[in-house]
Design a protein around this motif. Structure first.
Motif, PDB file in Angstrom:
ATOM      1  N   SER A   1     -10.775 -20.162   7.520  1.00 27.23           N
ATOM      2  CA  SER A   1      -9.444 -20.989   7.079  1.00 27.23           C
ATOM      3  C   SER A   1      -9.719 -21.606   5.571  1.00 27.23           C
ATOM      4  O   SER A   1      -8.951 -22.093   5.299  1.00 27.23           O
ATOM      5  CB  SER A   1      -9.653 -22.098   8.229  1.00 27.23           C
ATOM      6  N   GLY A   2     -11.001 -20.848   4.983  1.00 30.31           N
ATOM      7  CA  GLY A   2     -10.924 -21.280   3.439  1.00 30.31           C
ATOM      8  C   GLY A   2     -12.178 -22.034   3.264  1.00 30.31           C
ATOM      9  O   GLY A   2     -12.329 -22.395   2.039  1.00 30.31           O
TER      10      GLY A   2
ATOM     11  N   ALA B   1     -10.272 -27.752   6.973  1.00 29.93           N
ATOM     12  CA  ALA B   1      -9.842 -26.159   6.582  1.00 29.93           C
ATOM     13  C   ALA B   1      -8.458 -25.659   7.244  1.00 29.93           C
ATOM     14  O   ALA B   1      -7.734 -25.310   6.557  1.00 29.93           O
ATOM     15  CB  ALA B   1     -10.968 -25.425   6.574  1.00 29.93           C
ATOM     16  N   GLY B   2      -8.622 -25.971   8.521  1.00 28.57           N
ATOM     17  CA  GLY B   2      -7.314 -25.508   9.340  1.00 28.57           C
ATOM     18  C   GLY B   2      -6.077 -26.349   8.824  1.00 28.57           C
ATOM     19  O   GLY B   2      -4.952 -25.753   9.014  1.00 28.57           O
ATOM     20  N   ALA B   3      -6.152 -27.456   8.125  1.00 28.03           N
ATOM     21  CA  ALA B   3      -5.006 -28.220   7.678  1.00 28.03           C
ATOM     22  C   ALA B   3      -4.531 -27.790   6.258  1.00 28.03           C
ATOM     23  O   ALA B   3      -3.853 -28.571   5.782  1.00 28.03           O
ATOM     24  CB  ALA B   3      -5.277 -29.806   7.913  1.00 28.03           C
ATOM     25  N   GLY B   4      -5.539 -26.841   5.828  1.00 32.62           N
ATOM     26  CA  GLY B   4      -5.173 -26.490   4.669  1.00 32.62           C
ATOM     27  C   GLY B   4      -5.852 -27.115   3.321  1.00 32.62           C
ATOM     28  O   GLY B   4      -5.530 -27.216   2.285  1.00 32.62           O
ATOM     29  N   ARG B   5      -6.728 -28.112   3.670  1.00 29.37           N
ATOM     30  CA  ARG B   5      -7.663 -28.777   2.586  1.00 29.37           C
ATOM     31  C   ARG B   5      -8.693 -27.963   2.240  1.00 29.37           C
ATOM     32  O   ARG B   5      -9.599 -27.389   2.955  1.00 29.37           O
ATOM     33  CB  ARG B   5      -7.991 -30.180   3.349  1.00 29.37           C
ATOM     34  N   ASP B   6      -9.000 -28.249   1.047  1.00 31.50           N
ATOM     35  CA  ASP B   6      -9.933 -27.651   0.329  1.00 31.50           C
ATOM     36  C   ASP B   6     -11.204 -28.241   0.741  1.00 31.50           C
ATOM     37  O   ASP B   6     -11.377 -29.345   0.435  1.00 31.50           O
ATOM     38  CB  ASP B   6      -9.866 -27.406  -1.182  1.00 31.50           C
ATOM     39  N   THR B   7     -11.917 -27.448   1.561  1.00 31.24           N
ATOM     40  CA  THR B   7     -13.298 -28.112   2.098  1.00 31.24           C
ATOM     41  C   THR B   7     -14.479 -27.410   1.606  1.00 31.24           C
ATOM     42  O   THR B   7     -14.579 -26.186   1.912  1.00 31.24           O
ATOM     43  CB  THR B   7     -12.987 -28.223   3.804  1.00 31.24           C
TER      44      THR B   7
ATOM     45  N   ASP C   1     -11.188 -31.010  -2.287  1.00 28.03           N
ATOM     46  CA  ASP C   1     -10.727 -31.971  -1.492  1.00 28.03           C
ATOM     47  C   ASP C   1     -11.576 -32.796  -0.593  1.00 28.03           C
ATOM     48  O   ASP C   1     -11.551 -34.202  -0.744  1.00 28.03           O
ATOM     49  CB  ASP C   1      -9.547 -31.573  -0.531  1.00 28.03           C
TER      50      ASP C   1
ATOM     51  N   ALA D   1      -7.187 -35.713   7.309  1.00 34.81           N
ATOM     52  CA  ALA D   1      -6.596 -34.355   6.877  1.00 34.81           C
ATOM     53  C   ALA D   1      -4.989 -34.934   6.147  1.00 34.81           C
ATOM     54  O   ALA D   1      -4.484 -34.424   5.354  1.00 34.81           O
ATOM     55  CB  ALA D   1      -6.134 -33.326   7.611  1.00 34.81           C
TER      56      ALA D   1
END
Length: 604
Positions: free
Chosen positions: A320-321, A159-165, A141, A602
């Motif tokens: 967080s990903g 990443a904490g907002a769920g965005r693929d980073t 993203d 985000a």
């Protein structure tokens, strides 16, 4: 070639640093071979030419037709003193550069360090586990370029907002076991261009930057200041100052910001002296809640007590990903019309395109970001211009007692009395290799000072510069940085030296070595120093403005929303967007702006 390099280092560097130590010769003989293997070729070439020039100068300076290495010790010292006291700036610069590099070379050897330096502060830690190096994915993203204060903060929020980073970092990923005591090891691993990046004008000004996961936060002292409201109001941004403050409070809590020296400061002799002088002062706020006062911030924190980005926000972003790709150098942003569709990246496996579904976020710093934008086809006339900085000049003094008994640990105290004049004084954190550079000592005198380096007080005067410079070049190559201090800058630097000498004299200094290149034994002579940059050892501390914010492309590179003018989804979040320098250490200001911006990204 190998035999020549060993002869060159072994014949010159011991005489410039630790002639009496046989271990020093061994370390010096290995230096140039190591440099040619590990440093960028241009850096290795420059240092080799400096040493070669020293070798060939005796006929011109002493009338002795033999190389430097063949001179008697007394003649070697006489030649170096003549160079340090020369009226020719280039000779002075050559001597200081060669001597500084000689100390870096010989003090890399652990045996030499143990023999000549006071015992290192022992640190205790649970070393962080190495993180496997990841390869860049085909797409994400958000693609974030840079992993320092700005990039790590943006990545954590996204990443904490769920965005693929994905985070692209040019340098390596290092951890506590990699952080060595010697400066050479830090230069090789953590610093851009082996610590040899400079700005050029009438003089040469070091510009130190981190080039590793965590960026310059790995090699700074962790000093924290909020963005001053008076500076923010000069910028006329479409942002409420209260929003910046909200982010600052959140970051301070996350990084355990505290004034480490506050409990001990009132009882220290330095506090009494500052009170007698009437100078307003305080213990520094730092993002180092577990600091063990090892004095090695510039080489990477060996205890993990400093929460630089590689030890804090980057691991949290990964949890967080986010994917962090070390040794992935961004070459340019790729566009489809106005839309940034990805980043062309040099990886260990070759060049490839990493696609960005939503946006590309630039956080490569005020030197690299304009270079990347230029190679990406951004032709804004302000890109790479309006370079603004904090200039620093230092003073070293020999005290009758160990410094820690008088001033406490380094990176602890700042004097705010002269803020209105654009001057801030502070204790300075320098490894032994750099602490002696400001002194005119040679031979036995230099070795004696090295052995007493725990008695050497180092202070720095930081000036909010009026001048502007430029940055040009291409990613993957040393940047061309042009900067010339203004007359007002030089007046304030000279005043800083005078104030620091006054403070160190009041503390009982037995010798004071101001940061000047001209011969000076009496600090009282500071008042008469010329307003010429070549007379001072000036460093560039913090860098701003090369992609400044402007409402229109005619006034800046990015909009008040931090979007690059002429694009739909390319953003810049580092200090290059600051319209002016800010007068205080910028890490928290950078992170606050990056956090606020990333919260908005985000939602894209």
């Amino acid at each position: 070639m190998r035999r020549f390099l060993r002869w060159l280092g072994g014949g010159i560097y011991p005489a410039l640093s630790l002639r009496s130590r046989p271990e020093a010769r061994r370390a010096a003989e290995q230096h140039f071979e190591r440099l040619w293997r590990q440093a960028p070729p241009v850096v290795a070439l420059v240092h080799t030419l400096i040493a070669l020039a020293i070798c060939l100068l005796p006929p011109f300076l002493l009338g002795r037709f033999r190389p430097f290495s063949s001179l008697a010790p007394a003649d070697q010292d006489r030649m170096v003193r003549r160079m340090l006291g020369s009226r020719l700036f280039l000779l002075r610069l050559l001597a200081y550069a060669a001597r500084g590099q000689a100390m870096v070379a010989v003090l890399k050897d652990p045996e030499v360090r143990r023999a000549v330096l006071p015992a290192e502060i022992e640190v205790h830690s649970a070393p962080s586990a190495p993180t496997p190096i990841q390869a860049a994915p085909a797409e994400a993203d958000f693609v974030v370029i840079g992993s320092g204060a700005a990039g790590a903060t943006a990545a954590l929020v996204l990443a904490g907002a769920g965005r693929d980073t994905v985070v692209l970092e040019e340098g390596g990923w290092y951890h506590q076991p990699d952080f060595t005591e010697d400066l050479y090891g830090a230069m090789a691993r953590l610093f851009r261009d082996f610590g040899n990046q400079v700005a050029r004008g009438r003089s040469v000004f070091p510009v130190l930057e981190g080039c590793c996961v965590g960026g310059s936060t790995v090699i700074n002292g962790g000093i924290i200041h909020r963005l001053p409201r008076r500076v923010f109001e000069e910028w006329n941004l479409d942002i409420r100052f209260e929003e910046i403050e909200r982010c600052a409070v959140k970051i301070e809590a996350a990084l355990g910001v505290r004034a480490n020296l506050a409990p001990q400061l009132p009882a220290l002799p330095i506090a009494r002296v500052l009170r007698e002088l009437g100078w307003r002062h305080q213990a520094m706020l730092r993002n180092a809640p577990g600091c063990q006062a090892s004095g090695r911030c510039l080489q990477g924190c060996p205890s993990g007590g400093k929460l630089s980005m590689e030890a804090s926000f980057i691991p949290r972003a990964v949890e967080s990903g986010a994917r962090v790709c070390a040794r992935h150098r961004a070459q340019s942003v790729v566009f489809d019309g106005r839309r940034a569709i990805g980043v062309l990246v040099d990886t260990p496996e070759g060049r490839r395109l990493v696609r960005a579904r939503r946006a590309v976020v630039m956080a490569a710093g005020a030197i690299r970001t304009p270079l990347l934008l230029g190679d990406s086809g951004i032709t804004n006339p302000h890109c790479g211009r309006h370079l603004q900085v904090h200039l620093g000049v230092g003073s070293t003094a020999e005290l009758p007692q160990p410094v820690r008994t008088l001033e406490g640990p380094p990176q602890g105290i700042e004097v705010l009395e002269f803020d209105d004049a654009g001057i801030k004084l502070a204790t300075q954190l320098l490894p032994p290799e750099l602490r002696l550079v400001r002194t005119p000592a040679v031979g036995d005198e230099l070795e004696a000072l090295l052995k007493r380096c725990d008695h050497l007080s180092s202070w720095t005067g930081s000036v909010r510069s009026d001048a502007e410079g430029t940055v040009s070049g291409h990613p993957g190559h040393p940047a061309h940085i042009r900067f010339e201090p203004s007359r007002n800058d030089l007046e304030r630097l000279r005043t800083s030296l005078k104030l620091m000498a006054q403070l160190q004299a009041a503390l009982g200094a037995t010798a004071i070595f101001p940061g000047v290149t001209v011969p000076m034994r009496d600090p009282a002579a500071i008042e008469g120093l010329p307003l010429d940059a070549r007379a001072y050892w000036i460093s560039v501390g913090h860098i701003f403005g090369t992609c400044r914010i402007g409402v229109r492309a005619a006034t800046g590179v990015v909009s008040p929303e931090l979007r690059v003018h002429g694009t739909d989804n390319l953003f810049v979040v580092d200090a290059s967007v600051f319209p002016t320098n800010i007068g205080v250490n910028p890490q928290l200001a950078i992170m606050s702006l990056a956090m606020l911006a990333a919260e908005r990204f985000a939602k894209l």
